[in-house]
Design a protein around this motif. Structure first.
Motif, PDB file in Angstrom:
ATOM      1  N   GLU A 194       0.841  -1.197   0.000  1.00 45.53           N
ATOM      2  CA  GLU A 194       0.000   0.000   0.000  1.00 45.53           C
ATOM      3  C   GLU A 194       0.879   1.251   0.000  1.00 45.53           C
ATOM      4  O   GLU A 194       0.551   2.242  -0.633  1.00 45.53           O
ATOM      5  N   SER A 195       2.017   1.184   0.685  1.00 44.65           N
ATOM      6  CA  SER A 195       2.837   2.384   0.820  1.00 44.65           C
ATOM      7  C   SER A 195       3.788   2.610  -0.355  1.00 44.65           C
ATOM      8  O   SER A 195       4.268   3.719  -0.547  1.00 44.65           O
ATOM      9  N   CYS A 196       4.055   1.566  -1.155  1.00 42.47           N
ATOM     10  CA  CYS A 196       5.120   1.693  -2.161  1.00 42.47           C
ATOM     11  C   CYS A 196       4.813   2.767  -3.203  1.00 42.47           C
ATOM     12  O   CYS A 196       5.704   3.473  -3.670  1.00 42.47           O
ATOM     13  N   ILE A 197       3.547   2.918  -3.527  1.00 43.38           N
ATOM     14  CA  ILE A 197       3.133   3.921  -4.503  1.00 43.38           C
ATOM     15  C   ILE A 197       3.500   5.321  -4.008  1.00 43.38           C
ATOM     16  O   ILE A 197       3.992   6.160  -4.761  1.00 43.38           O
ATOM     17  N   TYR A 198       3.284   5.542  -2.721  1.00 46.67           N
ATOM     18  CA  TYR A 198       3.554   6.873  -2.152  1.00 46.67           C
ATOM     19  C   TYR A 198       5.047   7.136  -2.057  1.00 46.67           C
ATOM     20  O   TYR A 198       5.512   8.249  -2.304  1.00 46.67           O
ATOM     21  N   THR A 199       5.781   6.104  -1.654  1.00 43.17           N
ATOM     22  CA  THR A 199       7.239   6.237  -1.609  1.00 43.17           C
ATOM     23  C   THR A 199       7.761   6.621  -2.992  1.00 43.17           C
ATOM     24  O   THR A 199       8.560   7.545  -3.141  1.00 43.17           O
ATOM     25  N   GLY A 200       7.254   5.932  -4.014  1.00 44.48           N
ATOM     26  CA  GLY A 200       7.711   6.174  -5.389  1.00 44.48           C
ATOM     27  C   GLY A 200       7.409   7.579  -5.854  1.00 44.48           C
ATOM     28  O   GLY A 200       8.271   8.283  -6.386  1.00 44.48           O
ATOM     29  N   ILE A 201       6.197   8.025  -5.616  1.00 47.97           N
ATOM     30  CA  ILE A 201       5.821   9.331  -6.167  1.00 47.97           C
ATOM     31  C   ILE A 201       6.541  10.455  -5.416  1.00 47.97           C
ATOM     32  O   ILE A 201       6.868  11.499  -5.997  1.00 47.97           O
ATOM     33  N   THR A 203      -1.088  -1.100 -10.397  1.00 48.98           N
ATOM     34  CA  THR A 203      -1.941  -0.384  -9.466  1.00 48.98           C
ATOM     35  C   THR A 203      -3.087  -1.275  -8.975  1.00 48.98           C
ATOM     36  O   THR A 203      -3.696  -0.997  -7.950  1.00 48.98           O
ATOM     37  N   SER A 204      -3.373  -2.346  -9.710  1.00 53.21           N
ATOM     38  CA  SER A 204      -4.426  -3.271  -9.256  1.00 53.21           C
ATOM     39  C   SER A 204      -4.015  -3.973  -7.968  1.00 53.21           C
ATOM     40  O   SER A 204      -4.817  -4.180  -7.069  1.00 53.21           O
ATOM     41  N   ARG A 205      -2.726  -4.319  -7.883  1.00 51.66           N
ATOM     42  CA  ARG A 205      -2.252  -4.986  -6.655  1.00 51.66           C
ATOM     43  C   ARG A 205      -2.287  -4.009  -5.476  1.00 51.66           C
ATOM     44  O   ARG A 205      -2.534  -4.386  -4.353  1.00 51.66           O
ATOM     45  N   TRP A 206      -2.019  -2.777  -5.786  1.00 50.15           N
ATOM     46  CA  TRP A 206      -2.075  -1.725  -4.763  1.00 50.15           C
ATOM     47  C   TRP A 206      -3.517  -1.613  -4.249  1.00 50.15           C
ATOM     48  O   TRP A 206      -3.766  -1.582  -3.040  1.00 50.15           O
ATOM     49  N   ALA A 207      -4.461  -1.588  -5.183  1.00 51.99           N
ATOM     50  CA  ALA A 207      -5.872  -1.494  -4.797  1.00 51.99           C
ATOM     51  C   ALA A 207      -6.296  -2.725  -3.997  1.00 51.99           C
ATOM     52  O   ALA A 207      -7.079  -2.624  -3.050  1.00 51.99           O
ATOM     53  N   GLU A 208      -5.763  -3.889  -4.386  1.00 53.85           N
ATOM     54  CA  GLU A 208      -6.099  -5.100  -3.632  1.00 53.85           C
ATOM     55  C   GLU A 208      -5.572  -5.018  -2.200  1.00 53.85           C
ATOM     56  O   GLU A 208      -6.201  -5.509  -1.261  1.00 53.85           O
ATOM     57  N   ALA A 209      -4.421  -4.402  -2.037  1.00 55.47           N
ATOM     58  CA  ALA A 209      -3.883  -4.220  -0.687  1.00 55.47           C
ATOM     59  C   ALA A 209      -4.830  -3.345   0.127  1.00 55.47           C
ATOM     60  O   ALA A 209      -5.132  -3.638   1.281  1.00 55.47           O
ATOM     61  N   MET A 210      -5.315  -2.267  -0.510  1.00 57.39           N
ATOM     62  CA  MET A 210      -6.293  -1.402   0.166  1.00 57.39           C
ATOM     63  C   MET A 210      -7.530  -2.199   0.549  1.00 57.39           C
ATOM     64  O   MET A 210      -8.086  -2.028   1.633  1.00 57.39           O
ATOM     65  N   ARG A 211      -7.946  -3.070  -0.366  1.00 53.93           N
ATOM     66  CA  ARG A 211      -9.158  -3.854  -0.112  1.00 53.93           C
ATOM     67  C   ARG A 211      -8.962  -4.775   1.083  1.00 53.93           C
ATOM     68  O   ARG A 211      -9.831  -4.912   1.937  1.00 53.93           O
TER      69      ARG A 211
END
Ligand code: ADP
Length: 586
Positions: free
Chosen positions: A310-317, A337-345
């Protein structure tokens, strides 16, 4: 994870319950998004809910064996990244722990728990060269010096955005670690090569502008038909075997971005391993140096804990924004980003939140748009220009685009490159479906192409789009009655469309010349096919049968333009020959 954060640990609580990556703690004095250390092993986590006396934490590490009664320490700080030289050529996990450092700390490639390491090496000495001198006034965001970060990239050391700024009283060249002051200001502020930034907060800028320059990729179908702007957003679905990896490598290598941030977010374990192995092998065709010299990799396999995904997207940006602030054009690729959304889910369901569509949390759309909103073409705090372009892969289960992640993504991004498993099966590469793809940047980028390539770039493109549309309609009839039943002019249209597909849309990523096609050449190929079109229709009108037109010897050479290095002369010759041979027929 930021080193400073670790040092300022202040409050204690007690674990009340553990459910996978979600832990609740009692008596913890915390605020939302504070970073906490959980359990005897000190696993890193982040506060995501506070209700009365109970604090809910998502933990970035595996929680098996952790139980109620163990302590929880609050750092009182949000999740931050370390920013400074050393981020390029690095491979991180989702909370910016450098994988190589972790491996050597633990003596094994299997990440242990409770191990921490700063995102950048705090001891390494860098060669600092000031660009300001005593007496200069500097403001937040201003560049005060440079560091040769890698063979390719000069790192710019900036006054942090939360400084006041003032007059420089000391600035010296020399070797420094990132924690040592390199520039001192009259108000006592000391600029180091190290900044920290909370990942969930966009770094400030003066202005977000309408992007008007393309991120030229050297891929004909992208630049020619579906361009993305510098500072733009794009989505690319990745059905297995459709060429997602090749497309991403092509973009990383060839797109005219200075910096590439690649966020591998929870794809299957072996795919991510491939990325970690592949990227360091890639060469940067523009400089001849390794591509990693201008790349930062964030790698989270799906067997790593879900919260870290979940956090990797934020670290990257956040890393991308930092290089943007230096005035660079950054391309961030997020896969997927689908895997990211699945983590949120998953986290959301552990929290027993009210599920939205297909079990995703109701805030899915908001999170996706917050992320893509951090893309853009900016006037930075120091008045320079820099951009972050975001290319997000989506992996809809079963290739079904109607599912929530794809749908919400398509509502936000302005470019869609529809990778298509059928095209890949027919060996049409890049397997980007031209009927389904789109770019909403076309109109705002056309002036750039007109000015920098050719006056009639938009008209030529429209001509190609029209022919491909017509082909699409005719194909339906052909499937019913066969090609020979069509009138001759329509048969000829199909022939022209075939060359558009084969000579223009197809491009071989593995051919040394064809792998990159500059916009001028992209345009040139189109005009060659257009010449064939015009001359062929003239011949047809003069009574030449379509079979004879199709048999003209020079025409198939259209398909060889892509691999020509000396393409200008080749196209000129070819146009002349096609014209001559067709005119001989009547
Ligand atoms: P995915 O990552 O979607 O599973 P890959 O990117 O590995 O698929 O592509 C599968 C194969 O398709 C590649 O090994 C290559 O042979 C072929 N391919 C994909 N894109 C191209 C391209 N642009 N040019 C030539 N071949 C390609």
């Amino acid at each position: 994870m930021s080193q400073a954060t670790q040092d300022s640990v202040r409050e204690d609580g007690i674990i009340a319950s553990v459910s996978g990556p979600v832990v609740t703690a009692r008596d913890l004095d915390a605020r939302m998004n504070d970073v906490v250390y959980v359990g005897d092993e000190g696993l890193m986590g982040e506060v995501i809910e506070i209700e009365g006396d109970l604090t809910t934490i998502q933990v970035y590490e595996e929680t098996s064996g952790v139980g109620p009664g163990e302590p929880v320490e609050n750092t009182g700080e949000p999740l931050t990244v370390d920013l400074g030289p050393g981020m390029l050529d690095a491979i991180y996990d989702g909370v910016q722990r450098p994988l190589d450092v972790l491996e050597s700390k633990m003596g094994s490639p299997y990440l242990d728990r409770g191990v921490d390491a700063p995102g950048i090496d705090l001891e390494k000495k860098w060669e600092f060269e000031p660009t300001v001198s005593e007496g200069d006034e500097v403001a937040p965001g201003d560049v005060v010096g440079t560091v040769p970060e890698t063979v390719t990239i000069e790192h710019k050391v900036m006054v942090p955005p939360d400084f006041e700024g003032g007059e420089v009283v000391a600035a010296e060249a020399g070797e420094f670690s990132v924690t040592e002051a390199v520039v001192e200001l009259d108000n006592g502020e000391e600029v180091t090569m190290h900044q920290e930034w909370p990942v969930r907060k966009a770094r400030p800028s003066q202005e977000k502008k309408t992007p008007r320059e393309p991120l030229v990729s050297g891929q004909r179908i992208l630049d020619g038909l579906f361009p993305i702007a510098k500072g733009g957003t794009a989505a690319i679905p990745g059905p297995f075997g459709s060429g997602k990896t090749v497309t991403q490598h092509q973009l990383a290598k060839w797109a005219d971005a200075d910096i590439v941030v690649y966020v591998g977010c929870g794809e299957r374990g072996n795919e991510m391993t491939e990325v970690i192995e592949d990227f360091p092998e890639l060469d940067d065709p523009k400089t001849g140096n390794p591509l990693m010299a201008r790349t930062s990799l964030i790698a989270n396999t799906s067997n790593m804990p879900v919260a870290a995904r979940e956090s990797c997207i934020y670290t990257g940006i956040t890393i991308a924004e930092y290089y943007r602030d230096m005035g660079y054009d950054v391309a961030l690729m997020a896969d997927s980003t689908s895997r990211w959304a699945e983590a949120m889910r998953e986290i959301s369901s552990r929290l027993e939140e009210m599920p939205g569509e297909e079990g995703y949390p109701a805030y899915l759309a908001a999170r996706l748009s917050e992320f893509y909103e951090r893309a853009g073409y900016f006037t930075t705090v120091n008045g320079n220009e820099g951009s972050v372009s975001v290319i997000g892969a989506v992996s809809p289960p079963g290739g079904d685009f109607s599912e929530p992640v794809t749908q919400n993504t398509l509502r936000i991004v302005k470019t869609f490159w529809a990778l298509d498993a059928d095209l890949a099966e027919r060996r049409h590469f890049p397997a980007i479906n031209w009927n389904e793809s789109y770019s909403l940047y076309q109109d705002q980028l056309d002036p750039w192409f007109v000015e920098n390539v050719e006056d009639d770039w938009p008209e030529e493109r429209q001509w190609a789009v029209d022919v491909l549309d017509e082909e699409n309609e005719l194909q339906e009839i052909v499937q019913l009655v066969g090609k020979d039943a069509l009138p001759e002019d329509q048969q000829l249209t199909l022939e022209v469309a075939r060359y558009l597909r084969e000579a223009y849309l197809q491009q071989n990523a593995f051919h040394p010349t064809d792998t990159y096609c500059e916009p001028e050449k992209t345009y040139g190929i189109l005009t060659a096919i257009h010449t064939f079109n015009d001359e062929a229709f003239k011949a047809l009108e003069a009574g030449v049968p379509v079979e004879e037109i199709q048999a003209v010897e020079a025409v198939p050479r259209l398909n060889r333009i892509g691999v020509q290095e000396d393409w200008e002369a080749y196209i000129e010759d070819l146009k002349a020959e096609i014209t001559e041979q067709l005119r001989e027929l009547y």
